[in-house]
Design a protein around this motif. Structure first.
Motif, PDB file in Angstrom:
ATOM      1  N   TRP A  43     -96.378 -12.514  46.960  1.00 31.31           N
ATOM      2  CA  TRP A  43     -96.640 -11.090  46.721  1.00 31.31           C
ATOM      3  C   TRP A  43     -96.473 -10.753  45.237  1.00 31.31           C
ATOM      4  N   TRP A  44     -95.385 -11.250  44.620  1.00 31.86           N
ATOM      5  CA  TRP A  44     -95.100 -10.958  43.215  1.00 31.86           C
ATOM      6  C   TRP A  44     -96.216 -11.499  42.318  1.00 31.86           C
ATOM      7  N   LEU A  45     -96.670 -12.706  42.597  1.00 29.12           N
ATOM      8  CA  LEU A  45     -97.728 -13.300  41.771  1.00 29.12           C
ATOM      9  C   LEU A  45     -99.044 -12.526  41.886  1.00 29.12           C
ATOM     10  N   GLN A  46     -99.337 -11.988  43.050  1.00 31.25           N
ATOM     11  CA  GLN A  46    -100.526 -11.141  43.196  1.00 31.25           C
ATOM     12  C   GLN A  46    -100.389  -9.892  42.330  1.00 31.25           C
ATOM     13  N   SER A  47     -99.210  -9.321  42.311  1.00 32.81           N
ATOM     14  CA  SER A  47     -98.942  -8.139  41.495  1.00 32.81           C
ATOM     15  C   SER A  47     -99.081  -8.464  40.003  1.00 32.81           C
ATOM     16  N   VAL A  48     -98.547  -9.604  39.604  1.00 28.18           N
ATOM     17  CA  VAL A  48     -98.634 -10.037  38.205  1.00 28.18           C
ATOM     18  C   VAL A  48    -100.095 -10.171  37.785  1.00 28.18           C
ATOM     19  N   GLN A  49    -100.924 -10.757  38.639  1.00 22.51           N
ATOM     20  CA  GLN A  49    -102.341 -10.952  38.306  1.00 22.51           C
ATOM     21  C   GLN A  49    -103.033  -9.613  38.063  1.00 22.51           C
ATOM     22  N   LYS A  50    -102.670  -8.583  38.819  1.00 21.57           N
ATOM     23  CA  LYS A  50    -103.280  -7.265  38.667  1.00 21.57           C
ATOM     24  C   LYS A  50    -102.798  -6.543  37.407  1.00 21.57           C
ATOM     25  N   GLN A  51    -101.547  -6.794  37.016  1.00 18.46           N
ATOM     26  CA  GLN A  51    -100.944  -6.040  35.919  1.00 18.46           C
ATOM     27  C   GLN A  51    -101.010  -6.743  34.570  1.00 18.46           C
ATOM     28  N   GLU A  52    -101.213  -8.052  34.568  1.00 19.81           N
ATOM     29  CA  GLU A  52    -101.180  -8.846  33.343  1.00 19.81           C
ATOM     30  C   GLU A  52    -102.111  -8.272  32.278  1.00 19.81           C
ATOM     31  N   GLY A  53    -101.528  -8.037  31.101  1.00 18.95           N
ATOM     32  CA  GLY A  53    -102.292  -7.584  29.943  1.00 18.95           C
ATOM     33  C   GLY A  53    -102.493  -6.090  29.858  1.00 18.95           C
ATOM     34  N   GLU A  54    -102.443  -5.398  30.981  1.00 19.84           N
ATOM     35  CA  GLU A  54    -102.630  -3.949  30.972  1.00 19.84           C
ATOM     36  C   GLU A  54    -101.306  -3.212  31.129  1.00 19.84           C
ATOM     37  N   LYS A  55    -100.541  -3.613  32.123  1.00 24.76           N
ATOM     38  CA  LYS A  55     -99.256  -2.962  32.378  1.00 24.76           C
ATOM     39  C   LYS A  55     -98.077  -3.845  32.002  1.00 24.76           C
ATOM     40  N   GLY A  56     -98.347  -5.092  31.664  1.00 29.86           N
ATOM     41  CA  GLY A  56     -97.248  -5.971  31.306  1.00 29.86           C
ATOM     42  C   GLY A  56     -97.729  -7.331  30.854  1.00 29.86           C
ATOM     43  N   ILE A  57     -96.787  -8.078  30.319  1.00 33.30           N
ATOM     44  CA  ILE A  57     -97.014  -9.467  29.938  1.00 33.30           C
ATOM     45  C   ILE A  57     -95.939 -10.278  30.648  1.00 33.30           C
ATOM     46  N   TYR A  58     -96.366 -11.233  31.448  1.00 31.57           N
ATOM     47  CA  TYR A  58     -95.479 -12.034  32.294  1.00 31.57           C
ATOM     48  C   TYR A  58     -95.677 -13.502  31.926  1.00 31.57           C
ATOM     49  N   ARG A  59     -94.604 -14.206  31.649  1.00 32.41           N
ATOM     50  CA  ARG A  59     -94.734 -15.598  31.228  1.00 32.41           C
ATOM     51  C   ARG A  59     -93.680 -16.503  31.881  1.00 32.41           C
ATOM     52  N   ILE A  60     -94.104 -17.750  32.086  1.00 31.96           N
ATOM     53  CA  ILE A  60     -93.188 -18.823  32.476  1.00 31.96           C
ATOM     54  C   ILE A  60     -92.603 -19.366  31.173  1.00 31.96           C
ATOM     55  N   VAL A  61     -91.305 -19.572  31.137  1.00 32.61           N
ATOM     56  CA  VAL A  61     -90.666 -20.212  29.989  1.00 32.61           C
ATOM     57  C   VAL A  61     -90.687 -21.716  30.262  1.00 32.61           C
ATOM     58  N   ILE A  62     -91.357 -22.451  29.381  1.00 34.38           N
ATOM     59  CA  ILE A  62     -91.532 -23.891  29.544  1.00 34.38           C
ATOM     60  C   ILE A  62     -90.862 -24.593  28.364  1.00 34.38           C
ATOM     61  N   VAL A  63     -89.987 -25.542  28.656  1.00 35.67           N
ATOM     62  CA  VAL A  63     -89.304 -26.316  27.621  1.00 35.67           C
ATOM     63  C   VAL A  63     -89.607 -27.796  27.858  1.00 35.67           C
ATOM     64  N   ASP A  64     -90.205 -28.417  26.857  1.00 31.85           N
ATOM     65  CA  ASP A  64     -90.575 -29.833  26.945  1.00 31.85           C
ATOM     66  C   ASP A  64     -91.319 -30.137  28.250  1.00 31.85           C
ATOM     67  N   GLY A  65     -92.231 -29.250  28.615  1.00 30.32           N
ATOM     68  CA  GLY A  65     -93.067 -29.446  29.785  1.00 30.32           C
ATOM     69  C   GLY A  65     -92.457 -29.039  31.112  1.00 30.32           C
ATOM     70  N   GLN A  66     -91.224 -28.578  31.099  1.00 28.51           N
ATOM     71  CA  GLN A  66     -90.541 -28.200  32.340  1.00 28.51           C
ATOM     72  C   GLN A  66     -90.412 -26.680  32.439  1.00 28.51           C
ATOM     73  N   GLN A  67     -90.777 -26.105  33.598  1.00 31.01           N
ATOM     74  CA  GLN A  67     -90.683 -24.654  33.814  1.00 31.01           C
ATOM     75  C   GLN A  67     -89.230 -24.302  34.099  1.00 31.01           C
ATOM     76  N   VAL A  68     -88.617 -23.542  33.178  1.00 28.81           N
ATOM     77  CA  VAL A  68     -87.176 -23.297  33.272  1.00 28.81           C
ATOM     78  C   VAL A  68     -86.791 -21.825  33.341  1.00 28.81           C
ATOM     79  N   GLY A  69     -87.762 -20.915  33.212  1.00 30.96           N
ATOM     80  CA  GLY A  69     -87.400 -19.507  33.236  1.00 30.96           C
ATOM     81  C   GLY A  69     -88.598 -18.596  33.322  1.00 30.96           C
ATOM     82  N   HIS A  70     -88.284 -17.328  33.341  1.00 27.67           N
ATOM     83  CA  HIS A  70     -89.303 -16.274  33.406  1.00 27.67           C
ATOM     84  C   HIS A  70     -88.927 -15.199  32.398  1.00 27.67           C
TER      85      HIS A  70
END
Length: 156
Positions: A43-70
């Motif tokens: 559900w959250w990811l669907q919401s992010v897709q609708k809001q990305e760039g217009e109502k917000g910027i949402y990113r995965i924090v990636i360190v040395d190729g590993q997803q470690v945060g949001h």
């Protein structure tokens, strides 16, 4: 250490679920359940897709190729000229300067793309590391209490 801020995709529910099930929930408030169920991630990811760039910027924090945060900056509904920053990091990756760098990057993106004049962050006072992330990124504390409010202006 190579730090990237990646885009969320609709198929990343397992990634956000993993991140949110491996962070310290002491300071998350009651809005993020633990354990974090994958159905909410969808559900959250669907919401992010609708809001990305217009109502917000949402990113995965990636360190040395590993997803470690949001990390995200979202426009406030009651004042769309103000953004609000939120972030979390898997416990094993804390205290390495990762979120400080991610915060710097996303604030720059938010000011460039969201047409906002300031970003606020709300942090539990006891969460010293999170307070330091904002302070190192030139946010000013404007409200003390059990929850501190910080602000960073676009031009200062």
């Amino acid at each position: 250490m190579v730090l990237e801020l990646g885009y969320w995709h609709p198929t990343d529910s397992h990634i956000i679920t993993n991140i949110l099930n491996h962070v310290d929930h002491s300071y998350m408030g009651e809005t993020i359940p633990y354990p974090y169920p994958e159905i909410i991630a969808h559900w959250w990811l669907q919401s992010v897709q609708k809001q990305e760039g217009e109502k917000g910027i949402y990113r995965i924090v990636i360190v040395d190729g590993q997803q470690v945060g949001h990390i995200c900056v979202t426009k406030k509904e009651d004042d769309p000229t103000i953004g609000e920053i939120q972030y979390c990091l898997i416990e094993d990756f804390q205290n390495q300067g990762i979120m400080t760098k991610a915060c710097e990057q996303i604030c720059e993106m938010a000011f460039d793309h969201l047409d906002i004049k300031a970003i606020i962050g709300r942090v539990f006072r006891a969460n010293v590391a999170s307070c330091r992330v904002l302070e190192k990124n030139h946010f000013q504390c404007i409200q003390e209490g059990s929850i501190r409010m910080y602000i960073k202006h676009k031009d200062g």
